[in-house]
Write an enzyme that holds these catalytic residues in place. Structure first.
Site, PDB file in Angstrom:
ATOM      1  N   CYS A  32      -5.914   5.811 -10.245  1.00  0.00           N
ATOM      2  CA  CYS A  32      -5.636   6.157  -8.856  1.00  0.00           C
ATOM      3  C   CYS A  32      -5.432   7.663  -8.740  1.00  0.00           C
ATOM      4  O   CYS A  32      -4.891   8.295  -9.652  1.00  0.00           O
ATOM      5  CB  CYS A  32      -4.376   5.418  -8.389  1.00  0.00           C
ATOM      6  SG  CYS A  32      -3.976   5.694  -6.656  1.00  0.00           S
ATOM      7  N   CYS A  71       0.839  -1.205   0.000  1.00  0.00           N
ATOM      8  CA  CYS A  71       0.000   0.000   0.000  1.00  0.00           C
ATOM      9  C   CYS A  71       0.876   1.258   0.000  1.00  0.00           C
ATOM     10  O   CYS A  71       0.823   2.081   0.922  1.00  0.00           O
ATOM     11  CB  CYS A  71      -0.913  -0.034   1.221  1.00  0.00           C
ATOM     12  SG  CYS A  71      -2.297   1.102   1.130  1.00  0.00           S
TER      13      CYS A  71
END
Length: 402
Positions: free
Chosen positions: A348, A160
């Protein structure tokens, strides 16, 4: 067809989408039940803002029961404790449930083991769960009362990286707002082989863009490194280098749920379900896994191990593929819908306080034909707008919307 039972484990991005999508695909003619250890949906991307008081828990969560009940889906607030795959049953803290089709969307757990001193009650914060982000916020208030140097990083095996970068730049923004920017040394520590790798192999010009961001914000970076342990006020790297801090946020690697790992043949040693491109498990045609619960092969090796980010966008894609295939099976057809994780588009938005980067690519993993990073304040505005839109969409169960 109404006698077919679909059991979904998990109620966040993957579970919510899969349950609603199956119901939609079959025009309601199917029994769907969701079992979730949490009774609230959490919009994880906004956890980066919570420690700074820019969001409260109530702003980024909503109760699951009303959403499911309004769509004719049975919701059980309980935790799965054992899977009987041969008998098609799942034991939970709220009773035992049988199924014709099972969707595993149980998400992740933090794996603090690789870095002693990290984790709840440890010497560094993380922001990967709601409780963790709340604790990081309490620590931030203490930091503001007694400022010092800051470390933000992602440990070996973490996937992440986007959240680490976002938190890094949000901290820089908050330091400037607090008049502390000049007196605080801010260091980014990452397992990535280069800036902007993101766990997806990087994108064209990404390293240069991130380097420019770090230089502009006077942030130093230590890359391609593992972390040995975290002492009180000191991060010790794998090579023995020490970095002192007054505040640290480190993203750990993730692992799957223990109940899935314990189920044996369907899971790998991290508790992720081994799946085909249909999101059926390798071992059972009636068992599916979506989101972080689905295992994804890493197509490269890096000197320091890095994971792959399984974010909300591909999770929703997986859930829709699984739902279409379950609907096909119930109709007596072959489950022909498939889309490999690596072939999904990468979409994103990386927030940076009052700035950001929009990240677009034709494929999540290389080889790619196209990749683009668009920096600017419009990225911050876009993330704010998307948060409001997605929470509205999810709360009302409008899963057919983009």
């Amino acid at each position: 067809m109404g006698h077919n039972k679909v059991l979904v484990l998990g109620g966040n991005f993957g579970g919510l989408t899969a349950a609603l999508a199956v119901k939609h695909e079959l025009h309601g003619d199917v029994d769907v039940r969701v079992v979730s250890a949490s009774d609230r949906f959490l919009f994880n991307p906004s956890l980066i803002w919570l420690p700074f008081g820019k969001r409260r828990a109530a702003d980024i969560t909503f109760p699951l029961a009303p959403t499911f009940e309004s769509h004719g889906i049975d919701f059980v607030h309980a935790e799965a404790t054992a899977l009987d795959l041969a008998g098609r049953k799942v034991a939970t803290t709220g009773g035992s449930y049988d199924y014709d089709y099972l969707v595993i969307a149980t998400g992740y757990r933090n794996n603090f083991a690789p870095v002693p001193g990290l984790g709840p009650g440890g010497n560094a914060y993380t922001i990967t769960t709601l409780d963790d982000a709340i604790r990081a916020g309490e620590g931030w208030q203490r930091f503001l009362a007694a400022p010092g140097d800051i470390v933000v990083g992602a440990a070996q095996g973490a996937g992440c990286f986007g959240a680490a970068y976002e938190y890094l730049f949000n901290i820089s923004h908050q330091l400037r707002k607090a008049g502390l920017k000049r007196q605080v040394k801010l260091t980014y520590v990452s397992a990535e082989p280069f800036l902007g790798h993101f766990g997806i192999g990087g994108l064209p010009h990404g390293e240069g863009l991130l380097s420019m961001f770090l230089k502009k914000e006077h942030i130093s970076a230590v890359l391609n490194t593992g972390m040995d342990h975290v002492d009180d006020g000191r991060l010790v790297l794998a090579d023995g280098k020490k970095i002192d801090f007054s505040y640290a946020m480190i993203v750990p690697p993730f692992i799957g749920q223990e109940v899935i790992r314990a189920a044996g043949e369907i899971a790998d040693d991290k508790g992720y379900v081994k799946v085909r491109d249909t999101y059926q498990s390798v071992s059972y045609d009636e068992v599916y896994a979506v989101g972080i619960a689905a295992a994804v092969d890493v197509p490269w090796q890096t000197p320091t191990p890095v994971g792959i980010p399984k974010t909300g966008f591909p999770t929703e894609r997986m859930a829709h593929v699984a739902a279409r295939n379950i609907a096909a099976q119930i109709r007596g057809e072959a489950p022909a819908h498939q889309q490999a994780f690596g072939d999904m588009p990468a979409v994103c938005v990386m927030d940076a306080g009052n700035n950001g980067v929009i990240i677009l690519a034709d494929k999540m993993l290389p080889p790619r034909k196209h990749g683009l990073l668009i920096p600017g304040p419009q990225a911050h505005a876009m993330k704010l707008a998307f948060e409001k839109y997605f929470l509205w969409k999810a709360r009302h169960g409008y899963i057919t919307l983009p």
